[in-house]
Design an enzyme around this catalytic site. Structure first.
Site, PDB file in Angstrom:
ATOM      1  N   LYS A 222       0.860  -1.188   0.299  1.00 28.68           N
ATOM      2  CA  LYS A 222       0.261   0.474  -0.191  1.00 28.68           C
ATOM      3  C   LYS A 222       0.904   1.493  -0.189  1.00 28.68           C
ATOM      4  O   LYS A 222       1.950   1.712   0.717  1.00 28.68           O
ATOM      5  CB  LYS A 222      -0.899  -0.231   1.252  1.00 28.68           C
ATOM      6  N   LEU A 223       0.087   1.815  -1.466  1.00 26.67           N
ATOM      7  CA  LEU A 223       1.521   3.090  -1.342  1.00 26.67           C
ATOM      8  C   LEU A 223       0.044   4.573  -1.002  1.00 26.67           C
ATOM      9  O   LEU A 223      -1.063   4.370  -1.792  1.00 26.67           O
ATOM     10  CB  LEU A 223       2.376   3.131  -2.013  1.00 26.67           C
TER      11      LEU A 223
END
Length: 337
Positions: free
Chosen positions: A142-143
């Site tokens: 997740k970014l």
């Protein structure tokens, strides 16, 4: 006998009905809460891991992460960082024992404007999963959906075969840039968009179909399907089951255990609202965004600008709280000597 399947179908929960046309994902770090709902995937974030790390049930994992950080050694700051990465991976590994699909593990939100640092941290998390015997195919990194985060996602996907989940996505500009980057999955937020409109406009309640968060995800879904983007759309951040039902048919929806529980008890009839067929008839035109165009279009959306920075601050604050908690556990005895 012939009547029984019909009767069974009539009593089918909203959750079971939803699973027929949308992949259901559990949004939690509390992996003991997952079993009952049988989701395909699970998502975590720094806030959820912080909450779970304070529960008595998970202290063994915290101790294991602390031991790992100490074993690797180095300066105190480095030990804490390694312990936190390990903790995220330990939670992810436990979650993967309970689901058939993938788990999302988040890169520190404080790196949201540093592409190279996000890439390095993502590779480190994948390395830790590999050490635990878990293939990168079962992980989504997740970014934050900043310009830098989106470019980090593009690099991770293209050069390293690492699948990314772009989070804190509030604007159409962010969604278009993610599609062009070819990331695996996006998490457009619903509830936080509603929160902003309730706080900043005169309208305090919305029917699900008119909910601004629902409308945002619907537009993004239609755009992706109309123009054939392969990126998965996973609606996230829900305030009530009405929002979830209004997005039935979306590729994936990630839902908290509380709302999964409500859907399980709910027997109302559910029908898909979003569909590829309907998306084809939408009047959306295709656009291309370079960095300048992205920044301009995103900055035109006051809600998205405020909620993206607010989301980064909140995740960063919880990362700091987690650091403090581990620092206290790891070093307070030594410092007190």
């Amino acid at each position: 006998m012939s009547g029984s399947p019909v009767k069974r179908q009539r009593m089918e929960s909203a959750l079971d009905q939803l699973k027929q046309f949308t992949t259901v994902v559990a949004d939690t770090g509390d992996f003991n809460a997952i079993d009952e709902y049988k989701p395909q995937d699970a998502t975590t974030n720094p806030s959820l891991i912080l909450a779970a790390a304070q529960m008595p049930a998970y202290q063994e994992l915290v101790e294991e992460a602390i031991a790992y950080g100490k074993k690797l050694g180095g300066p105190q700051e480095e030990q804490i960082k390694n312990a936190i990465d390990k903790l995220f991976v330990l939670f992810g590994a436990e979650i993967l024992k309970k689901i058939p699909g993938r788990v999302s593990t988040e890169v520190d939100a404080r790196l949201s404007f540093d592409k190279d640092a996000m890439v390095a941290r993502a590779k480190r998390l994948i390395e830790l999963y590999k050490e635990a015997g878990i293939s990168k195919d079962r992980i989504l990194i997740k970014l934050s959906s900043t310009w830098e985060g989106i470019q980090a996602g593009k690099e991770l996907e293209e050069q390293h075969g690492i699948h990314c989940n772009m989070t804190l996505l509030f604007s159409f500009a962010q969604a278009v840039a993610c599609a062009e980057a070819g990331v695996t999955l996006i998490s457009p937020f619903v509830g936080r968009i509603l929160d902003w409109h309730v706080a900043n406009t005169d309208k305090k309640s919305y029917e699900p179909q008119e909910d601004p968060g629902v409308k945002s995800v619907t537009k993004i879904y239609n755009y992706y399907k109309k123009f054939g983007y392969k990126t998965i759309v996973m609606g996230a951040s829900f305030r009530n089951t009405g929002e979830i039902k209004a997005l039935a048919g979306c590729d994936f929806l990630t839902i908290s255990p509380k709302l999964l529980g409500e859907l399980l008890k709910d027997n109302t009839k559910l029908a898909p609202v979003l569909s590829i067929k309907a998306a084809q008839t939408s009047d959306l035109g295709k656009i291309h965004l370079d960095e300048k165009a992205f920044r301009w279009l995103h900055s035109e959306d006051q809600m998205a600008v405020e909620k993206l920075s607010d989301g980064i601050r909140k995740f960063a604050a919880d990362a700091i709280k987690l650091e403090r908690m581990l620092t206290e556990r790891m070093f307070s005895a030594e410092n007190g000597k």
